[in-house]
Scaffold this motif. Structure first.
Motif, PDB file in Angstrom:
ATOM      1  N   THR A   5     -11.250  23.657 -15.147  1.00 30.12           N
ATOM      2  CA  THR A   5     -11.829  21.987 -14.984  1.00 30.12           C
ATOM      3  C   THR A   5     -12.231  21.658 -13.717  1.00 30.12           C
ATOM      4  O   THR A   5     -13.427  20.965 -13.445  1.00 30.12           O
ATOM      5  N   ASN A   6     -11.124  22.082 -12.891  1.00 32.06           N
ATOM      6  CA  ASN A   6     -10.815  21.201 -11.734  1.00 32.06           C
ATOM      7  C   ASN A   6     -11.260  22.144 -10.345  1.00 32.06           C
ATOM      8  O   ASN A   6     -11.562  21.839  -9.167  1.00 32.06           O
ATOM      9  N   ASP A   7     -11.372  23.617 -10.755  1.00 35.47           N
ATOM     10  CA  ASP A   7     -11.793  24.704 -10.322  1.00 35.47           C
ATOM     11  C   ASP A   7     -12.945  24.005  -8.792  1.00 35.47           C
ATOM     12  O   ASP A   7     -13.841  23.905  -9.822  1.00 35.47           O
ATOM     13  N   ARG A   8     -12.057  24.253  -7.526  1.00 35.57           N
ATOM     14  CA  ARG A   8     -13.326  23.979  -6.300  1.00 35.57           C
ATOM     15  C   ARG A   8     -13.991  21.990  -6.333  1.00 35.57           C
ATOM     16  O   ARG A   8     -14.873  21.726  -6.040  1.00 35.57           O
ATOM     17  N   ARG A   9     -13.087  21.405  -6.833  1.00 38.20           N
ATOM     18  CA  ARG A   9     -13.712  20.046  -7.448  1.00 38.20           C
ATOM     19  C   ARG A   9     -12.601  18.965  -6.006  1.00 38.20           C
ATOM     20  O   ARG A   9     -11.786  19.229  -6.040  1.00 38.20           O
ATOM     21  N   ILE A  10     -12.987  17.751  -5.899  1.00 37.39           N
ATOM     22  CA  ILE A  10     -11.887  17.304  -4.894  1.00 37.39           C
ATOM     23  C   ILE A  10     -11.096  16.588  -6.640  1.00 37.39           C
ATOM     24  O   ILE A  10     -11.551  16.154  -7.154  1.00 37.39           O
ATOM     25  N   ASP A  11      -9.556  16.380  -5.664  1.00 39.81           N
ATOM     26  CA  ASP A  11      -8.402  16.711  -7.176  1.00 39.81           C
ATOM     27  C   ASP A  11      -7.594  15.529  -6.067  1.00 39.81           C
ATOM     28  O   ASP A  11      -6.352  14.974  -6.539  1.00 39.81           O
ATOM     29  N   TYR A  12      -7.127  15.285  -4.679  1.00 36.03           N
ATOM     30  CA  TYR A  12      -6.327  14.041  -4.043  1.00 36.03           C
ATOM     31  C   TYR A  12      -6.834  14.131  -2.672  1.00 36.03           C
ATOM     32  O   TYR A  12      -8.254  14.640  -2.109  1.00 36.03           O
ATOM     33  N   VAL A  13      -6.190  12.976  -2.112  1.00 33.08           N
ATOM     34  CA  VAL A  13      -6.411  12.001  -1.169  1.00 33.08           C
ATOM     35  C   VAL A  13      -6.091  12.069  -0.210  1.00 33.08           C
ATOM     36  O   VAL A  13      -4.714  11.188  -1.111  1.00 33.08           O
ATOM     37  N   GLU A  14      -5.234  12.070   0.961  1.00 31.51           N
ATOM     38  CA  GLU A  14      -3.974  12.207   1.423  1.00 31.51           C
ATOM     39  C   GLU A  14      -4.307  11.371   2.770  1.00 31.51           C
ATOM     40  O   GLU A  14      -5.195  11.571   3.346  1.00 31.51           O
ATOM     41  N   PHE A  15      -3.727  10.165   2.736  1.00 32.96           N
ATOM     42  CA  PHE A  15      -3.723   9.428   4.012  1.00 32.96           C
ATOM     43  C   PHE A  15      -2.572  10.053   5.197  1.00 32.96           C
ATOM     44  O   PHE A  15      -1.379   9.658   4.349  1.00 32.96           O
ATOM     45  N   ASN A  16      -2.561   9.874   5.912  1.00 35.72           N
ATOM     46  CA  ASN A  16      -1.666   9.967   7.308  1.00 35.72           C
ATOM     47  C   ASN A  16      -1.337   8.664   7.382  1.00 35.72           C
ATOM     48  O   ASN A  16      -2.335   7.866   8.120  1.00 35.72           O
ATOM     49  N   VAL A  17      -0.214   8.206   7.488  1.00 37.09           N
ATOM     50  CA  VAL A  17       0.680   6.648   7.555  1.00 37.09           C
ATOM     51  C   VAL A  17       1.852   6.781   8.571  1.00 37.09           C
ATOM     52  O   VAL A  17       2.508   7.417   9.057  1.00 37.09           O
ATOM     53  N   GLY A  18       0.779   5.391   9.164  1.00 33.39           N
ATOM     54  CA  GLY A  18       2.472   5.584  10.424  1.00 33.39           C
ATOM     55  C   GLY A  18       4.166   5.274   9.647  1.00 33.39           C
ATOM     56  O   GLY A  18       5.179   5.302  10.160  1.00 33.39           O
ATOM     57  N   ASN A  19       3.854   3.899   8.459  1.00 34.64           N
ATOM     58  CA  ASN A  19       4.790   3.566   7.687  1.00 34.64           C
ATOM     59  C   ASN A  19       4.766   3.840   6.676  1.00 34.64           C
ATOM     60  O   ASN A  19       4.186   2.875   6.095  1.00 34.64           O
ATOM     61  N   ILE A  20       5.913   4.748   5.379  1.00 39.26           N
ATOM     62  CA  ILE A  20       4.447   4.506   4.379  1.00 39.26           C
ATOM     63  C   ILE A  20       5.463   3.736   2.645  1.00 39.26           C
ATOM     64  O   ILE A  20       4.690   2.696   2.729  1.00 39.26           O
ATOM     65  N   GLU A  21       6.056   2.983   3.942  1.00 34.58           N
ATOM     66  CA  GLU A  21       6.906   1.806   2.908  1.00 34.58           C
ATOM     67  C   GLU A  21       5.881   0.661   3.581  1.00 34.58           C
ATOM     68  O   GLU A  21       5.533  -0.317   2.175  1.00 34.58           O
ATOM     69  N   ALA A  22       5.312   0.131   4.518  1.00 28.18           N
ATOM     70  CA  ALA A  22       4.618  -0.597   4.532  1.00 28.18           C
ATOM     71  C   ALA A  22       3.207  -0.648   4.248  1.00 28.18           C
ATOM     72  O   ALA A  22       2.246  -1.310   3.391  1.00 28.18           O
ATOM     73  N   SER A  23       2.837   0.608   3.967  1.00 29.33           N
ATOM     74  CA  SER A  23       1.677   1.628   3.322  1.00 29.33           C
ATOM     75  C   SER A  23       1.323   1.085   1.365  1.00 29.33           C
ATOM     76  O   SER A  23       0.954   0.831   0.751  1.00 29.33           O
ATOM     77  N   LYS A  24       2.944   1.488   1.122  1.00 25.81           N
ATOM     78  CA  LYS A  24       2.879   0.909   0.153  1.00 25.81           C
ATOM     79  C   LYS A  24       2.654  -0.229  -0.249  1.00 25.81           C
ATOM     80  O   LYS A  24       2.312  -0.835  -2.030  1.00 25.81           O
ATOM     81  N   ALA A  25       3.828  -1.177   0.236  1.00 25.53           N
ATOM     82  CA  ALA A  25       3.425  -2.234   0.435  1.00 25.53           C
ATOM     83  C   ALA A  25       1.997  -2.790  -0.035  1.00 25.53           C
ATOM     84  O   ALA A  25       2.095  -3.885  -0.532  1.00 25.53           O
ATOM     85  N   PHE A  26       1.481  -3.017   0.753  1.00 21.19           N
ATOM     86  CA  PHE A  26      -0.095  -3.114   1.178  1.00 21.19           C
ATOM     87  C   PHE A  26      -1.381  -2.577  -0.178  1.00 21.19           C
ATOM     88  O   PHE A  26      -1.695  -2.965  -1.310  1.00 21.19           O
ATOM     89  N   TYR A  27      -0.388  -1.464  -0.531  1.00 18.83           N
ATOM     90  CA  TYR A  27      -1.282  -0.857  -1.197  1.00 18.83           C
ATOM     91  C   TYR A  27      -1.458  -1.820  -2.995  1.00 18.83           C
ATOM     92  O   TYR A  27      -1.780  -1.620  -4.068  1.00 18.83           O
ATOM     93  N   ARG A  28      -0.007  -1.788  -3.163  1.00 19.44           N
ATOM     94  CA  ARG A  28       0.798  -2.136  -4.029  1.00 19.44           C
ATOM     95  C   ARG A  28       0.426  -3.711  -3.998  1.00 19.44           C
ATOM     96  O   ARG A  28       0.461  -4.143  -4.967  1.00 19.44           O
ATOM     97  N   LYS A  29       0.044  -4.101  -3.834  1.00 17.81           N
ATOM     98  CA  LYS A  29       0.079  -5.723  -3.462  1.00 17.81           C
ATOM     99  C   LYS A  29      -1.371  -5.899  -3.745  1.00 17.81           C
ATOM    100  O   LYS A  29      -2.276  -6.692  -4.491  1.00 17.81           O
ATOM    101  N   ALA A  30      -2.079  -5.300  -2.951  1.00 21.49           N
ATOM    102  CA  ALA A  30      -3.713  -5.614  -2.823  1.00 21.49           C
ATOM    103  C   ALA A  30      -4.251  -5.412  -4.104  1.00 21.49           C
ATOM    104  O   ALA A  30      -5.457  -5.606  -4.594  1.00 21.49           O
ATOM    105  N   PHE A  31      -3.792  -3.970  -4.447  1.00 22.31           N
ATOM    106  CA  PHE A  31      -4.914  -2.964  -5.586  1.00 22.31           C
ATOM    107  C   PHE A  31      -3.601  -2.649  -6.886  1.00 22.31           C
ATOM    108  O   PHE A  31      -3.724  -2.294  -7.512  1.00 22.31           O
ATOM    109  N   GLY A  32      -2.466  -2.880  -7.033  1.00 17.40           N
ATOM    110  CA  GLY A  32      -1.439  -2.242  -8.125  1.00 17.40           C
ATOM    111  C   GLY A  32      -1.135  -1.105  -7.846  1.00 17.40           C
ATOM    112  O   GLY A  32      -0.727  -1.275  -9.269  1.00 17.40           O
ATOM    113  N   TRP A  33      -1.102  -0.178  -7.379  1.00 14.89           N
ATOM    114  CA  TRP A  33      -1.133   1.463  -7.444  1.00 14.89           C
ATOM    115  C   TRP A  33       0.578   1.137  -7.353  1.00 14.89           C
ATOM    116  O   TRP A  33       1.590   0.468  -6.896  1.00 14.89           O
TER     117      TRP A  33
END
Length: 117
Positions: A5-33
Protein backbone atom coordinates in the motif's frame (compact mmCIF):
# COMPACT_ATOMS: atom_id res chain seq x y z
CA UNK A 1 1.78 -10.38 -6.21
CA UNK A 2 -0.04 -7.23 -5.13
CA UNK A 3 1.97 -4.08 -4.52
CA UNK A 4 2.33 -2.83 -0.97
CA UNK A 5 0.00 0.00 0.00
CA UNK A 6 2.96 2.38 0.37
CA UNK A 7 4.58 1.57 -3.01
CA UNK A 8 5.54 4.80 -4.82
CA UNK A 9 4.11 7.06 -2.11
CA UNK A 10 5.80 9.61 0.13
CA UNK A 11 7.12 7.63 3.05
CA UNK A 12 9.67 9.73 4.89
CA UNK A 13 11.03 13.30 5.11
CA UNK A 14 14.69 13.93 5.84
CA UNK A 15 16.25 17.18 7.04
CA UNK A 16 19.95 17.95 6.55
CA UNK A 17 20.93 19.71 9.76
CA UNK A 18 24.04 21.27 11.21
CA UNK A 19 23.57 19.82 14.71
CA UNK A 20 21.37 16.82 15.43
CA UNK A 21 21.16 17.44 19.18
CA UNK A 22 20.04 21.04 18.66
CA UNK A 23 17.42 19.93 16.12
CA UNK A 24 16.14 17.23 18.46
CA UNK A 25 15.91 19.72 21.33
CA UNK A 26 13.96 22.19 19.18
CA UNK A 27 11.43 19.71 17.78
CA UNK A 28 11.01 17.95 21.11
CA UNK A 29 10.26 21.25 22.86
CA UNK A 30 8.18 22.79 20.09
CA UNK A 31 6.13 19.76 19.02
CA UNK A 32 6.78 16.86 21.42
CA UNK A 33 8.43 14.64 18.80
CA UNK A 34 10.30 11.49 19.89
CA UNK A 35 13.62 10.27 18.46
CA UNK A 36 15.64 7.13 17.72
CA UNK A 37 19.40 7.59 17.28
CA UNK A 38 21.29 5.64 14.60
CA UNK A 39 24.81 6.83 15.27
CA UNK A 40 26.34 10.30 15.48
CA UNK A 41 25.24 11.38 11.99
CA UNK A 42 21.63 10.23 11.89
CA UNK A 43 18.50 10.12 14.00
CA UNK A 44 14.91 9.33 13.17
CA UNK A 45 12.03 11.47 14.40
CA UNK A 46 8.45 10.39 15.01
CA UNK A 47 5.74 13.02 15.23
CA UNK A 48 3.09 10.42 16.08
CA UNK A 49 1.93 10.06 12.46
CA UNK A 50 4.93 10.44 10.13
CA UNK A 51 8.55 9.44 10.60
CA UNK A 52 11.52 11.25 9.19
CA UNK A 53 15.17 11.86 9.86
CA UNK A 54 17.81 14.38 10.80
CA UNK A 55 21.23 13.87 9.23
CA UNK A 56 24.55 15.69 9.17
CA UNK A 57 25.64 13.76 6.05
CA UNK A 58 24.36 16.48 3.70
CA UNK A 59 24.40 20.24 3.55
CA UNK A 60 21.64 22.06 5.46
CA UNK A 61 19.19 23.61 3.00
CA UNK A 62 16.82 25.99 4.71
CA UNK A 63 13.32 25.35 3.44
CA UNK A 64 14.37 22.17 1.66
CA UNK A 65 13.83 18.87 3.45
CA UNK A 66 14.47 15.70 1.47
CA UNK A 67 11.17 14.01 0.58
CA UNK A 68 11.59 10.24 0.36
CA UNK A 69 9.28 7.86 -1.48
CA UNK A 70 9.11 4.10 -0.96
CA UNK A 71 9.29 1.54 -3.80
CA UNK A 72 8.91 -2.22 -3.69
CA UNK A 73 11.36 -2.52 -6.62
CA UNK A 74 14.09 0.11 -6.46
CA UNK A 75 15.64 -0.64 -9.84
CA UNK A 76 12.26 -0.33 -11.59
CA UNK A 77 11.61 2.96 -9.79
CA UNK A 78 15.02 4.28 -10.87
CA UNK A 79 14.28 3.35 -14.49
CA UNK A 80 10.88 5.04 -14.27
CA UNK A 81 12.45 8.23 -12.92
CA UNK A 82 14.97 8.29 -15.77
CA UNK A 83 12.32 7.58 -18.44
CA UNK A 84 10.17 10.39 -17.03
CA UNK A 85 13.03 12.89 -17.39
CA UNK A 86 14.47 12.86 -13.87
CA UNK A 87 18.21 12.98 -13.26
CA UNK A 88 19.87 10.50 -10.90
CA UNK A 89 22.15 12.53 -8.61
CA UNK A 90 23.10 9.72 -6.18
CA UNK A 91 23.10 6.13 -7.44
CA UNK A 92 21.60 3.25 -5.50
CA UNK A 93 23.50 2.84 -2.25
CA UNK A 94 22.95 0.76 0.84
CA UNK A 95 22.34 1.97 4.37
CA UNK A 96 21.31 0.22 7.58
CA UNK A 97 17.78 -0.94 6.82
CA UNK A 98 17.75 -0.80 3.03
CA UNK A 99 18.92 0.89 -0.15
CA UNK A 100 18.07 4.19 -1.87
CA UNK A 101 18.85 6.59 -4.69
CA UNK A 102 18.40 10.35 -5.11
CA UNK A 103 17.11 12.18 -8.16
CA UNK A 104 16.12 15.64 -9.27
CA UNK A 105 12.87 16.33 -11.05
CA UNK A 106 12.64 18.66 -14.08
CA UNK A 107 12.36 21.70 -11.77
CA UNK A 108 15.49 20.73 -9.82
CA UNK A 109 13.82 19.41 -6.64
CA UNK A 110 15.84 16.61 -5.09
CA UNK A 111 13.93 13.59 -3.82
CA UNK A 112 14.93 10.06 -2.85
CA UNK A 113 13.41 6.61 -3.25
CA UNK A 114 14.16 3.78 -0.82
CA UNK A 115 13.38 0.10 -0.31
CA UNK A 116 13.93 -2.41 2.46
CA UNK A 117 15.48 -4.92 0.02
Amino acid sequence: MAAATNDRRIDYVEFNVGNIEASKAFYRKAFGWSFTDYGPQYCEFDDGRLKGGFTTLGTPRPGGPLVILYADDLETALSSVERAGGTIVKPITGFPGGRRFHFTDPDGYELAVWTKN
